[in-house]
Design an enzyme around this catalytic site. Structure first.
Site, short mmCIF file in Angstrom:
data_model
loop_
_atom_site.label_atom_id
_atom_site.label_comp_id
_atom_site.label_asym_id
_atom_site.label_seq_id
_atom_site.Cartn_x
_atom_site.Cartn_y
_atom_site.Cartn_z
N SER A 199 20.14 -36.73 -45.61
CA SER A 199 19.51 -35.70 -44.61
C SER A 199 19.02 -34.57 -45.42
CB SER A 199 20.58 -35.51 -43.66
OG SER A 199 19.95 -34.81 -42.49
N HIS A 208 20.17 -43.03 -38.85
CA HIS A 208 20.26 -41.94 -39.88
C HIS A 208 21.43 -42.04 -40.63
CE1 HIS A 208 19.06 -37.99 -41.39
NE2 HIS A 208 20.09 -37.44 -41.28
N ASP A 241 16.06 -44.03 -37.66
CA ASP A 241 16.29 -42.77 -37.84
C ASP A 241 15.74 -42.18 -36.75
OD1 ASP A 241 17.08 -40.45 -38.74
OD2 ASP A 241 16.31 -40.67 -40.59
#
Length: 420
Positions: free
Chosen positions: A234, A362, A328
């Site tokens: 991230s 994600h 994601d």
């Protein structure tokens, strides 16, 4: 007498587990149930329904679950399908050195949706899932500006060095560093905001901080130079890419589900300045469970607004591995990675690799980790939707973890793993 065997009963958290039920009645309906209570007292549970075979056995390596939290042959399904009783709660091991997760596996002689006190299991077994192997040491790091935790494998070394970072929630997360140290890497789990005396919000990415961390790790006598690897997810992925592009100490980078432009916070490094693309909070979508989907809040990677904020991947001193989930919900991670790789090739850099996983979300974590599709993160008014589907995401975790280790060993040198 009915038997329940779980092998091994004590292992690293990323290790596969073999579960078998023996001496059942042929074609008997059974439930295999897993549960744990995390460090915050939140209970996680999973269950799967099976029919015993003609020999009165259920072997999760071969048997197909007919229902429950998953279907089909899923040897690790009772682990990656664990769900919290408290909605939007993510399973994160905080004390990686002092204690394992204790997971109880229970076998019931019928199909049981929600075990209660009146449901007596035929057999139970408790197993330990550790995030460090015996002999791995943890050292709190508070030197200069750098804050984090250093994990060293047992033995004299020197070991290949890796910096490990997580994302926009801030703080210090150590479980991946502990597992990598158990594989023979010297790993610095690095905090960069919202931890101890670091800034509570990430207003600016000052790359000198990360350069100081890299130099600190390299000067340790048990760390093999001359270069380091970096892994981030991230926001940590974004910073890992910037480190690879500007810091000579970084010779291999792994970027998991991040952007390839600066977003929300600009980058400064000596006389270099990369402005940030602003967030567009009005583009949040709220799903039926009240969770935020932030897929569009950084805008379209193809928009002109992103061009001045691109991280110059072509300047990287070594190879880059992008790991992305195609579902994601946080970013257009695959598109960002594809654009970065195309840019790198345009400038003659051809050592960038993309691992792209359909229906994965994600939070791609080590195998065995419960698939987290939605959770709270600090300073966010509603829980965040991460995306992904259970089984494909679990398979992505299993495959990518092997590839991550191969990548680090290929470019940093071999690492001798420790065993439980």
């Amino acid at each position: 007498m009915v038997q329940l065997t779980v092998t091994p009963e004590r292992a690293l958290a990323d290790s596969p587990v073999w579960i078998r039920a023996l001496d059942l009645t042929p074609s008997q309906p059974v439930t295999l149930h897993s549960s744990l209570i995390d460090e915050k007292g939140v209970k996680f549970e999973a269950r799967a329904f099976y029919w015993a075979n003609e020999a009165g056995e259920v072997d999760v390596k071969e048997a197909s679950a007919v229902g429950g939290d998953y279907r089909g042959v899923c040897p690790m399904g009772l682990f990656w399908s664990l769900k919290p009783e408290k909605m939007f709660h993510r399973l994160i091991k905080r004390d990686v050195i002092g204690s394992p997760f204790h997971i109880q596996i229970s076998l019931f002689g019928s199909f049981v949706l929600m075990p209660s006190a009146k449901d007596t299991p035929l057999a139970t077994c408790s197993i330990e899932r550790w995030f460090v192997a015996p002999g791995v040491e943890r050292f709190q790091i508070k030197e200069g500006q750098v804050r984090g935790a250093l994990f060293l494998p047992p033995g004299p070394g020197p070991f290949p060095g890796v910096i490990d970072m997580f994302g926009g929630g801030g703080g210090l997360i150590e479980f991946r560093a502990g597992l990598l140290a158990s594989k023979g890497f010297a790993v610095l789990a690095l905090a960069y905001f919202a931890y101890q005396d670091l800034p509570q919000t990430l207003v600016e990415v000052r790359l000198e901080y990360f350069e100081e961390a890299a130099k600190l790790l390299l000067k340790h006598p048990k760390v093999r130079g001359p270069g380091l690897g970096v892994i981030g997810v991230s926001k940590g992925s974004e910073i890992a890419l910037a480190m690879a592009s500007f810091l000579e100490q970084i010779v291999a980078a792994i970027c998991i589900n991040g952007t390839t432009t600066m977003n929300g916070a600009p980058l400064r490094f000596r006389d270099i300045y990369i402005p940030a693309v602003r967030y567009y909070p009005e583009k949040y979508l709220i799903n039926s469970m009240g969770a935020l989907c932030g897929h569009h809040i950084v805008g379209d990677p193809l928009d002109e607004a992103h061009q001045d904020s691109v991280i110059p991947l072509e300047k990287a001193h070594g190879p880059v591995l992008f790991v992305v989930g195609e579902d994601d919900n946080a970013f257009s991670s695959k598109l960002f990675a594809e654009l970065a790789i195309a840019r790198a090739k345009k400038y003659g850099k051809n050592n960038c690799t993309l691992l792209s996983y359909p229906k994965a979300g994600h939070l791609i974590e080590p195998p065995g980790s419960p698939v987290c599709m939605c959770s709270w993160i600090p300073r966010t008014p509603k829980p965040t939707q991460w995306g992904g589907e259970m089984e494909p995401h679990a398979k992505a975790q299993e495959h990518s973890w092997k590839e991550i280790q191969k990548f680090l060993e290929l470019h940093l040198g071999s690492a001798g793993s420790s065993n439980m």
